[in-house]
Design a protein around this motif. Sequence first.
Motif, mmCIF file in Angstrom:
data_model
loop_
_atom_site.group_PDB
_atom_site.id
_atom_site.type_symbol
_atom_site.label_atom_id
_atom_site.label_comp_id
_atom_site.label_asym_id
_atom_site.label_seq_id
_atom_site.Cartn_x
_atom_site.Cartn_y
_atom_site.Cartn_z
ATOM 1 N N MET A 76 14.285 -83.049 -97.429
ATOM 2 C CA MET A 76 13.108 -83.146 -96.558
ATOM 3 C C MET A 76 13.432 -82.781 -95.109
ATOM 4 O O MET A 76 12.645 -82.133 -94.437
ATOM 5 C CB MET A 76 12.482 -84.538 -96.644
ATOM 6 N N ALA A 77 14.606 -83.173 -94.629
ATOM 7 C CA ALA A 77 14.987 -82.802 -93.263
ATOM 8 C C ALA A 77 15.124 -81.281 -93.141
ATOM 9 O O ALA A 77 14.757 -80.700 -92.119
ATOM 10 C CB ALA A 77 16.292 -83.487 -92.873
ATOM 11 N N GLN A 116 6.513 -77.414 -93.652
ATOM 12 C CA GLN A 116 6.320 -77.791 -92.253
ATOM 13 C C GLN A 116 4.847 -77.987 -91.926
ATOM 14 O O GLN A 116 3.987 -77.252 -92.403
ATOM 15 C CB GLN A 116 6.876 -76.721 -91.316
ATOM 16 N N LYS A 117 4.581 -78.963 -91.076
ATOM 17 C CA LYS A 117 3.220 -79.243 -90.614
ATOM 18 C C LYS A 117 2.680 -78.106 -89.769
ATOM 19 O O LYS A 117 3.413 -77.275 -89.276
ATOM 20 C CB LYS A 117 3.236 -80.507 -89.768
ATOM 21 N N GLN A 125 5.273 -88.443 -95.274
ATOM 22 C CA GLN A 125 5.999 -88.297 -94.020
ATOM 23 C C GLN A 125 5.106 -87.576 -93.028
ATOM 24 O O GLN A 125 4.557 -86.524 -93.349
ATOM 25 C CB GLN A 125 7.292 -87.496 -94.218
ATOM 26 N N GLN A 167 11.616 -79.855 -92.972
ATOM 27 C CA GLN A 167 11.041 -80.160 -91.659
ATOM 28 C C GLN A 167 11.617 -79.252 -90.576
ATOM 29 O O GLN A 167 10.891 -78.777 -89.710
ATOM 30 C CB GLN A 167 11.290 -81.615 -91.306
ATOM 31 N N SER A 168 12.908 -78.976 -90.626
ATOM 32 C CA SER A 168 13.546 -78.154 -89.598
ATOM 33 C C SER A 168 13.325 -76.656 -89.803
ATOM 34 O O SER A 168 13.650 -75.859 -88.931
ATOM 35 C CB SER A 168 15.047 -78.435 -89.567
ATOM 36 N N GLU A 187 5.922 -85.909 -90.636
ATOM 37 C CA GLU A 187 6.501 -84.658 -90.170
ATOM 38 C C GLU A 187 6.255 -83.490 -91.120
ATOM 39 O O GLU A 187 6.557 -82.359 -90.785
ATOM 40 C CB GLU A 187 8.020 -84.809 -89.991
ATOM 41 N N LEU A 188 5.775 -83.757 -92.319
ATOM 42 C CA LEU A 188 5.580 -82.706 -93.320
ATOM 43 C C LEU A 188 4.131 -82.652 -93.776
ATOM 44 O O LEU A 188 3.406 -83.632 -93.702
ATOM 45 C CB LEU A 188 6.463 -82.961 -94.539
#
Length: 158
Positions: free
Chosen positions: A80-81, A119-120, A100, A84-85, A102-103
């Motif tokens: 997930m990180a 990614q959002k 989350q 997100q990145s 962030e997503l």
Amino acid sequence: MRSSIGVLLAVLISPLAQAELLDEVNDRGELRIAVQADTAPYAFKDGEHLTGFDVELGQALASELDLRPAFIEVPAEQVMAGVQSGLYDVALDEQPVPTQAELDTSQPYSTGERAIPFQKDNPAFKSAVNNALQRLKEAGQLAELEARWLKPEATAAQ
């Protein structure tokens, strides 16, 4: 002059100036898909070959988006990180996506309410993924994948 530089900088760093994920993916021509290679029947190694439900789903999704799939084997704690990145475009995982902030996620596509995280703030990408999943569902491909990989007793009875 100073005010025009300030305006230019504001435009360049504003969220509206960020590239849409769909544009980035299309420019690359490939969809970077994070998977865990030890989660049979979802994703696992058969010799040196990566296979399973998530692998075939990723191939079908990439094909619907007119992209090449690029599978990246990732440990569970980094998936997930990495999404997100922006290290990976999407993740396919046997677990339902945790909520989350962030997503963002696609519409659910499978039993167990599985969805694809990314990614959002990428509405065009979300729309493209949801449309591709809908086409796969309407064509019966999602049901075929579930029957082959997730419900082996159903296919054995046929």
